[in-house]
Design a protein around this motif. Sequence first.
Motif, PDB file in Angstrom:
ATOM      1  N   ILE A 110      15.665  13.950  45.664  1.00  0.00           N
ATOM      2  CA  ILE A 110      14.507  13.469  46.433  1.00  0.00           C
ATOM      3  C   ILE A 110      13.547  12.742  45.488  1.00  0.00           C
ATOM      4  CG2 ILE A 110      12.580  14.145  47.913  1.00  0.00           C
ATOM      5  CD1 ILE A 110      14.267  16.617  48.726  1.00  0.00           C
ATOM      6  N   LEU A 117      12.239   8.997  45.756  1.00  0.00           N
ATOM      7  CA  LEU A 117      10.806   8.724  45.713  1.00  0.00           C
ATOM      8  C   LEU A 117      10.519   7.611  44.704  1.00  0.00           C
ATOM      9  CD1 LEU A 117       8.138  11.546  45.533  1.00  0.00           C
ATOM     10  CD2 LEU A 117       7.751   9.337  44.532  1.00  0.00           C
ATOM     11  N   PRO A 128       6.907  -6.574  45.772  1.00  0.00           N
ATOM     12  CA  PRO A 128       7.265  -7.140  47.074  1.00  0.00           C
ATOM     13  C   PRO A 128       8.777  -7.326  47.199  1.00  0.00           C
ATOM     14  CG  PRO A 128       5.405  -8.307  46.149  1.00  0.00           C
ATOM     15  CD  PRO A 128       5.883  -7.366  45.083  1.00  0.00           C
ATOM     16  N   ILE A 185      17.320  11.752  64.898  1.00  0.00           N
ATOM     17  CA  ILE A 185      15.862  11.742  65.043  1.00  0.00           C
ATOM     18  C   ILE A 185      15.418  12.878  65.964  1.00  0.00           C
ATOM     19  CG2 ILE A 185      13.946  10.425  66.049  1.00  0.00           C
ATOM     20  CD1 ILE A 185      15.099   7.921  64.861  1.00  0.00           C
ATOM     21  N   LEU A 240       8.616   9.857  62.889  1.00  0.00           N
ATOM     22  CA  LEU A 240       9.707   9.678  63.851  1.00  0.00           C
ATOM     23  C   LEU A 240       9.234   8.924  65.085  1.00  0.00           C
ATOM     24  CD1 LEU A 240      11.300  13.232  63.527  1.00  0.00           C
ATOM     25  CD2 LEU A 240      12.141  11.100  62.560  1.00  0.00           C
ATOM     26  N   ALA A 279       9.085   5.450  64.227  1.00  0.00           N
ATOM     27  CA  ALA A 279      10.407   4.833  64.165  1.00  0.00           C
ATOM     28  C   ALA A 279      10.882   4.425  65.563  1.00  0.00           C
ATOM     29  CB  ALA A 279      11.400   5.799  63.522  1.00  0.00           C
ATOM     30  N   TYR A 339      14.419   0.607  63.956  1.00  0.00           N
ATOM     31  CA  TYR A 339      13.592   1.793  63.763  1.00  0.00           C
ATOM     32  C   TYR A 339      13.131   1.958  62.323  1.00  0.00           C
ATOM     33  CZ  TYR A 339      18.226   3.659  62.668  1.00  0.00           C
ATOM     34  OH  TYR A 339      19.476   3.838  62.148  1.00  0.00           O
ATOM     35  N   TRP A 381      11.965  -0.857  56.166  1.00  0.00           N
ATOM     36  CA  TRP A 381      11.401  -0.852  54.817  1.00  0.00           C
ATOM     37  C   TRP A 381      10.250  -1.833  54.686  1.00  0.00           C
ATOM     38  CZ3 TRP A 381      12.439   3.246  52.052  1.00  0.00           C
ATOM     39  CH2 TRP A 381      13.664   3.891  52.218  1.00  0.00           C
ATOM     40  N   THR A 384       7.639   1.963  53.845  1.00  0.00           N
ATOM     41  CA  THR A 384       8.049   2.403  52.516  1.00  0.00           C
ATOM     42  C   THR A 384       7.076   3.455  51.975  1.00  0.00           C
ATOM     43  OG1 THR A 384       8.989   0.234  52.090  1.00  0.00           O
ATOM     44  CG2 THR A 384       8.568   1.629  50.186  1.00  0.00           C
ATOM     45  N   TRP A 385       5.784   3.196  52.130  1.00  0.00           N
ATOM     46  CA  TRP A 385       4.813   4.169  51.628  1.00  0.00           C
ATOM     47  C   TRP A 385       4.839   5.461  52.429  1.00  0.00           C
ATOM     48  CZ3 TRP A 385       2.329   4.681  47.170  1.00  0.00           C
ATOM     49  CH2 TRP A 385       2.369   3.589  46.303  1.00  0.00           C
ATOM     50  N   PHE A 409       7.507   6.726  53.614  1.00  0.00           N
ATOM     51  CA  PHE A 409       8.674   7.397  53.043  1.00  0.00           C
ATOM     52  C   PHE A 409       8.300   8.072  51.716  1.00  0.00           C
ATOM     53  CE2 PHE A 409      11.998   7.102  49.836  1.00  0.00           C
ATOM     54  CZ  PHE A 409      12.975   7.907  50.399  1.00  0.00           C
ATOM     55  N   ILE A 410       7.561   7.338  50.870  1.00  0.00           N
ATOM     56  CA  ILE A 410       7.154   7.894  49.576  1.00  0.00           C
ATOM     57  C   ILE A 410       6.369   9.194  49.782  1.00  0.00           C
ATOM     58  CG2 ILE A 410       5.631   7.505  47.590  1.00  0.00           C
ATOM     59  CD1 ILE A 410       6.303   4.497  47.858  1.00  0.00           C
ATOM     60  N   ALA A 429       8.623  11.998  50.908  1.00  0.00           N
ATOM     61  CA  ALA A 429       9.451  12.462  49.794  1.00  0.00           C
ATOM     62  C   ALA A 429       8.636  13.352  48.856  1.00  0.00           C
ATOM     63  CB  ALA A 429      10.038  11.270  49.047  1.00  0.00           C
ATOM     64  N   LEU A 455      -0.761   9.919  46.926  1.00  0.00           N
ATOM     65  CA  LEU A 455       0.178   8.978  47.550  1.00  0.00           C
ATOM     66  C   LEU A 455      -0.127   8.816  49.037  1.00  0.00           C
ATOM     67  CD1 LEU A 455       3.450  10.122  45.774  1.00  0.00           C
ATOM     68  CD2 LEU A 455       2.119   8.063  45.328  1.00  0.00           C
ATOM     69  N   LEU A 461      -2.853  -3.466  48.124  1.00  0.00           N
ATOM     70  CA  LEU A 461      -1.698  -3.744  47.273  1.00  0.00           C
ATOM     71  C   LEU A 461      -1.146  -5.137  47.581  1.00  0.00           C
ATOM     72  CD1 LEU A 461       0.316  -0.404  47.490  1.00  0.00           C
ATOM     73  CD2 LEU A 461      -1.047  -1.227  45.587  1.00  0.00           C
ATOM     74  N   VAL A 477       1.815  -6.003  47.975  1.00  0.00           N
ATOM     75  CA  VAL A 477       2.929  -5.960  48.931  1.00  0.00           C
ATOM     76  C   VAL A 477       2.463  -6.041  50.376  1.00  0.00           C
ATOM     77  CG1 VAL A 477       4.597  -4.727  47.511  1.00  0.00           C
ATOM     78  CG2 VAL A 477       2.937  -3.439  48.862  1.00  0.00           C
ATOM     79  N   ASN A 491       3.070  -8.777  53.205  1.00  0.00           N
ATOM     80  CA  ASN A 491       4.272  -8.924  54.018  1.00  0.00           C
ATOM     81  C   ASN A 491       4.346  -7.906  55.141  1.00  0.00           C
ATOM     82  OD1 ASN A 491       4.865 -10.636  51.905  1.00  0.00           O
ATOM     83  ND2 ASN A 491       6.037  -9.082  50.828  1.00  0.00           N
TER      84      ASN A 491
END
Lengths: 419, 261
Positions: free
Chosen positions: A85, A89, A99, A395, B182, B185, B195, B198, B203-204, B206-207, B210, B238, B249, B251, B254
Amino acid sequence: MIAHKRKIGRFPWRYKESLVFILSVIIIGIVLQVTIGKVDFNLFRAPVNIITGVCIVLFLAIFSLARKTPFYRWFSGVPFSVTLIGALLAFGLVMGLIPQQPQADSQQHAIITLPGFNQVTSSWYFVLVYFITLLSLGALIARRLIRFNIRDYAFYLNHIGLWTLLFSAGLGAPDMKRYMMYVKEGELEWRAFDGDRRTGYLPVTIQLNDFDMEVYPPKLILLNRLSGKLQPESKPDYFPVGREKTNGVLGDWKIEVNNYIHDAIPDNDGTYRSVAIPAAAPAANVTATHTATGDVRKGWVCYGNTVQPHRVLPLNSDCCIFMTQPQPRRFLSDVDVFFKNEPKIHAVLEVNKPLKAGGWTIYQTGYDRKAGRMSAYSSLELVYDPWLYPAYAGIALLAAGSVCLVCFGNRKKKSYELE
Amino acid sequence: MSWSEFLWFAIPAVICWLTAGTLVYLNKKDSAADLLMVAGIIIFAAFIIGLWIGQKEPPLRTIGETRLWYSFFLATIGYFTYRHWKYKWMLSFSSLVACVFVFINIFKPEIHSTDLMPALRSYWFVPHVTVYILSYAMLGAATITSAIQLVNINKGKPDPKLYRLMDNAVYVGFGFLMLGLLMGAVWAKDAWGHYWSWDPKETWAFITVAAYLVYIHIRLLKPDAKLALWILFLAFVLLMITWIGINYLPVSQNSVHTYTN
Ligand code: HEM
C-alpha cells in the motif's frame, strides 16, 4: 523487538524483507520502462486478459495449499501489505505532483518522461506492483476463507470487494473503448474519434434532432473599458440579476434592476421583449445612481450571442456596467440512435443522464462554447466497458464493508492487546 | 435566508460552543455545558436549513459552504464522542475548531457563486459531499487525539484508552471516506464516462485513502506507537491537500473537479 535481532532474509520475514522485495520490483520495473518503454495495454485485450484472470485464480487456488509455509504467511501478511500500500501511495504522490499526460507528445524533461513519471498508470513498476497487490490480497482472502468465520464479515466485504474491483478495473482496462462523436444539428453521424484522434467506425449512427441549453441568470459587473479590469480593482463587485433582490451596489454606483428578461430579443426601438427561441439571451434594464454626485444612468445591458449584439450601460468616460456570459444550467441533445439491425432509439441526452444501449453508453459532453445555446453541433462520448458489472459488484461489496466500518468502528481487540 | 444573515446565527452559536467548551472544565455538574453545546448546534443547523431553502440548492458547492457543514459536524460529532468517551478536551477542542471555521467564513467568505454547473446537478451530490465532510470531521478528531497521545508519550504516560478512541475514529472516518470515494466513482461514471480516470482530484483521494490504510494495517501488529501516530498526522496533511491544497498544485489545471472561479 525480535525483528532487530533476526538476520535479514531468515524467516519469518517482516518489514525489512518486504521493503527489499518491493524496491527490487520497482527497480526492475524502471529498468523495463527505460529499455522497452511503457506497457502496451493492447496486448492484454480479450481474450488475453480473461486467460490471465483465470490463471490468477488458478494460481491462488494452488498456492493456498502452501498457506502454512512462512513464505505464504509473509506474502499474505501485514508487513508486506503495508509495504505494498505504501508503494502504491508513493506512485499516487508521483501522479499527484507531476501532471499526467494521456498522449506521448510530451514537453517535459527526459528525467520525467524516460521512467514514465508522466504516465505512471501505464508504467511497468505500477503494473507490476498492482499485479502483486492482486496476488497478495488474493492469497490473504484464500487463507482467511479456508478458516471461514462468519464474524469476520466486515473483513470479507472489504477485502473481497477491493480485490474484485482491482481485478475488474485492472484486467478490464484494455477492453475499454472511448470515442468522441461530433454531431451537427439535423444531420446523421457515424464517424467517431478515439483518444489519438483516429477515426473508428462504430456499429452505431446518431442523428441530432435538436440541441438546447438552459442558462442561469448572469451577473452584472463594473468594467473599466480602458484597462479592461473589473472594478473596484482591489475587490471587484458583482450583482446577480434575475433573482429576488433587485437593488445592490457596484463600486460607487447604486443600481436598481427595473426589468429582467431571461429569453430576450431586441426590438426596433432599442428595448427588449421576451421570446422563447434559441436566439434569445438574458437582458436587464438597469438604473444606476452615483452615490456621491447623484448622476443617474438608465439603460439595457445584454451579453448577447452569435446573432444578438452585445450591449453595455456606459456610466462615465471609462466605466460601464457589463453583463457576464450566462453559465449553463443544463444542456441537452435530442437524438435518434441507430444500432446495426436494431430499431431506432429516441433519447434526450444530458450531463449525468447518459443513454445505455447495445452494450454502449452514450454521454452528452459538450457543445460549441462560443455559440452557447446557438451551438450548431453537440459532442457526444461513446463508452464501451464490458467489465463494468464485475467492477460494480466490487464497489457494492466495498460499500457494504465501509458501512460496517462506520457502524461498528474498531470493535475487535488487536491480537497484541489480548495478551 | 441568505449569507447576509450569517452573523445572526454564527455569533450566538460561537458563544454557546465556546462557553460550553470552557464550562466542562469548571463545573462539576456539566449539564450546562451539554445544554449550551446542543443549543449552539441547533442554532447553526437552523442557518444551514434556512440557507438551503433560501437558495433552493443544497449549500454544498463552494468551499465556504462546505466549511459550514464542517463546523456543524465537528460540533455534533465532538459532542457525541465526548458523551461516549467522557474526554472533556474532546468537547473543548471540537468546539474551538468548529468556531475557527465559523470565523474563517466570517472573515474570508468564498460564497460568490451558487450556480451549480451541469455535472454537479445530480442526486449523488448531497450524499457524496456530506459523507466526505463527516469523514473529515472524524479523521480530524482522530488527529487531535494522536497529537494528545504524542504529548502523553513524551511525558512518559500514554493513555491506552486513547488508542482505542483513535482507532475507532479512524475506522469510522475511513468508512465515510470510502463511501464518499465510491459514490464519487459511480457518479463519475454517469457524468464523465468512467468511474476512475486518475484525474488529479481522484489521484489525491486515492493517496489519502492509501495513507489511512497504512495506518489501519500497521496498527494490526504491535507497532512502534510513535510511528503510527506520526502516520496518522501525515495522513491528515495529505487529506488537507486533497481537500484544499490541490487548487494550488500545478496538476490541478487538468482537473475537471476544481470548481473555484
Ligand atoms: C478498502 C480497503 C481495506 C480495508 C477497509 C481494510 C481493512 C482491514 C481491517 C479492518 C483489517 C483487520 C480485520 C481483521 O483482521 O479481521 C484488515 C486486515 C488485513 N488487511 Fe486489510 N483492508 C483493506 C485493504 C487491504 C489491502 C489492499 C491489503 C493488501 C495488500 C490488505 C491486507 C490485509 C492484511 C494482510 C490483514 C491482516 C489479516 C490477517 O493477517 O489475517 N488489506 N484489513
